[in-house]
Motif scaffolding. Structure first.
Motif, PDB file in Angstrom:
ATOM      1  N   SER A  19      -4.652 -40.098  55.853  1.00 37.41           N
ATOM      2  CA  SER A  19      -4.092 -40.126  54.579  1.00 37.41           C
ATOM      3  C   SER A  19      -2.838 -41.011  54.675  1.00 37.41           C
ATOM      4  O   SER A  19      -2.709 -41.666  53.466  1.00 37.41           O
ATOM      5  CB  SER A  19      -3.740 -38.671  54.026  1.00 37.41           C
ATOM      6  N   ASN A  79     -11.389 -48.897  63.995  1.00 38.81           N
ATOM      7  CA  ASN A  79     -11.069 -47.476  63.437  1.00 38.81           C
ATOM      8  C   ASN A  79     -10.476 -46.718  64.827  1.00 38.81           C
ATOM      9  O   ASN A  79     -10.877 -47.200  66.126  1.00 38.81           O
ATOM     10  CB  ASN A  79     -12.625 -46.673  63.157  1.00 38.81           C
ATOM     11  N   ARG A 133      -9.514 -42.463  65.757  1.00 33.75           N
ATOM     12  CA  ARG A 133      -9.591 -41.006  65.610  1.00 33.75           C
ATOM     13  C   ARG A 133      -9.038 -40.343  66.861  1.00 33.75           C
ATOM     14  O   ARG A 133      -9.383 -40.650  67.573  1.00 33.75           O
ATOM     15  CB  ARG A 133     -10.822 -40.650  64.855  1.00 33.75           C
ATOM     16  N   ALA A 192     -18.853 -46.780  56.916  1.00 35.50           N
ATOM     17  CA  ALA A 192     -17.925 -46.048  56.266  1.00 35.50           C
ATOM     18  C   ALA A 192     -18.220 -44.758  56.327  1.00 35.50           C
ATOM     19  O   ALA A 192     -17.533 -43.624  56.523  1.00 35.50           O
ATOM     20  CB  ALA A 192     -17.466 -46.755  55.004  1.00 35.50           C
ATOM     21  N   ASP A 218     -11.431 -47.611  52.325  1.00 38.43           N
ATOM     22  CA  ASP A 218     -10.709 -46.370  52.504  1.00 38.43           C
ATOM     23  C   ASP A 218     -11.161 -45.553  53.806  1.00 38.43           C
ATOM     24  O   ASP A 218     -10.198 -45.021  54.350  1.00 38.43           O
ATOM     25  CB  ASP A 218     -11.045 -45.225  51.762  1.00 38.43           C
ATOM     26  N   ASP A 219     -12.211 -45.860  54.270  1.00 38.41           N
ATOM     27  CA  ASP A 219     -12.564 -45.304  55.540  1.00 38.41           C
ATOM     28  C   ASP A 219     -12.443 -46.212  56.946  1.00 38.41           C
ATOM     29  O   ASP A 219     -13.575 -45.980  57.891  1.00 38.41           O
ATOM     30  CB  ASP A 219     -14.164 -44.628  55.499  1.00 38.41           C
ATOM     31  N   CYS A 263     -12.631 -40.753  60.791  1.00 39.29           N
ATOM     32  CA  CYS A 263     -11.848 -42.022  61.041  1.00 39.29           C
ATOM     33  C   CYS A 263     -11.013 -41.856  59.752  1.00 39.29           C
ATOM     34  O   CYS A 263     -10.887 -41.231  58.938  1.00 39.29           O
ATOM     35  CB  CYS A 263     -12.845 -43.064  60.773  1.00 39.29           C
ATOM     36  N   GLY A 264     -10.126 -42.853  60.208  1.00 38.96           N
ATOM     37  CA  GLY A 264      -8.927 -43.104  59.152  1.00 38.96           C
ATOM     38  C   GLY A 264      -8.018 -41.954  58.918  1.00 38.96           C
ATOM     39  O   GLY A 264      -7.953 -41.203  60.050  1.00 38.96           O
ATOM     40  N   CYS A 296     -18.195 -43.167  59.804  1.00 35.61           N
ATOM     41  CA  CYS A 296     -16.726 -43.020  60.064  1.00 35.61           C
ATOM     42  C   CYS A 296     -16.287 -41.704  59.411  1.00 35.61           C
ATOM     43  O   CYS A 296     -15.356 -40.914  59.938  1.00 35.61           O
ATOM     44  CB  CYS A 296     -15.938 -44.485  59.805  1.00 35.61           C
ATOM     45  N   SER A 297     -16.290 -41.469  57.919  1.00 40.41           N
ATOM     46  CA  SER A 297     -15.938 -40.564  57.155  1.00 40.41           C
ATOM     47  C   SER A 297     -16.471 -39.236  58.101  1.00 40.41           C
ATOM     48  O   SER A 297     -15.565 -38.314  58.114  1.00 40.41           O
ATOM     49  CB  SER A 297     -16.397 -40.836  55.883  1.00 40.41           C
TER      50      SER A 297
END
Length: 182
Positions: free
Chosen positions: A28, A77, A79, A17, A59-60, A25-26, A20-21
């Motif tokens: 909103s 994931n 991005r 995570a 979250d991530d 990644c991810g 990825c953060s």
């Protein structure tokens, strides 16, 4: 008597995570209807997960599942528009295993994937001293990078063949969705 199980969702997910953060990644505004995931420029379709996988929230991660029967965690994931456009697939895989030690690569191959190529890597490695097996697929398509990671206890790969096959089928059912298309 069985020794207590160290859940891969604790240390392994924390490292992945954070990775990825850092890589973006991810997003909103996430939405997932059970087959179509959307977040910003990232849009893809996945098949229903195998029986026994339950979705968990991180979250991530775009999508995350727990496979209790095999004591495994699955992360998906995506991005888009990042600095990864020119990064080779093996280097992107390397980003996902940062923080691991004592790596033993069992498989490294380039395979067809959603009209492009993906890097498929299987390795044994330790994270915080805990041995794990990582099954990783990384692909780039239309300015986006997609990662699929299966993390399970390190044991004889023969014991996990069913889980490996389930994960491979799940990854094989992935399809990107162009903007506005379903």
């Amino acid at each position: 008597m069985r020794a207590p199980t160290v859940l891969p969702s604790l240390a392994s997910l924390a490292c992945l995570a954070l990775t990825c953060s850092a890589l973006g990644c991810g997003g909103s505004q996430k939405s997932f209807d059970g087959s179509v995931y959307r977040s910003g420029q990232v849009a893809f379709r996945v098949e229903s997960p195998p029986a026994g996988w339950r979705q968990i929230q991180l979250d991530d991660a775009a999508l995350a599942y727990r496979d209790d029967a095999h004591d495994a965690v699955i992360l998906v994931n995506g991005r888009c528009g990042g600095k990864d456009d020119d990064t080779p697939l093996p280097a992107l895989t390397g980003h996902l295993i940062m923080g691991t030690t004592e790596r033993e690569f069992l498989k490294e191959e380039t395979i067809p994937f959603d009209g492009r190529e993906a890097r498929h890597t299987v390795l044994r490695a330790k994270l915080d001293g805990v041995p794990r097996v990582y099954d990783i697929y990384v692909a780039k398509k239309d300015g986006c990078v997609y990662d699929f990671v299966h993390v399970a206890p390190s044991r004889d790969r023969g014991e996990g063949r069913e889980a490996d096959a389930d994960f491979a089928r799940f990854v094989g059912g992935f399809r990107t969705i162009g903007s506005g298309a379903l």
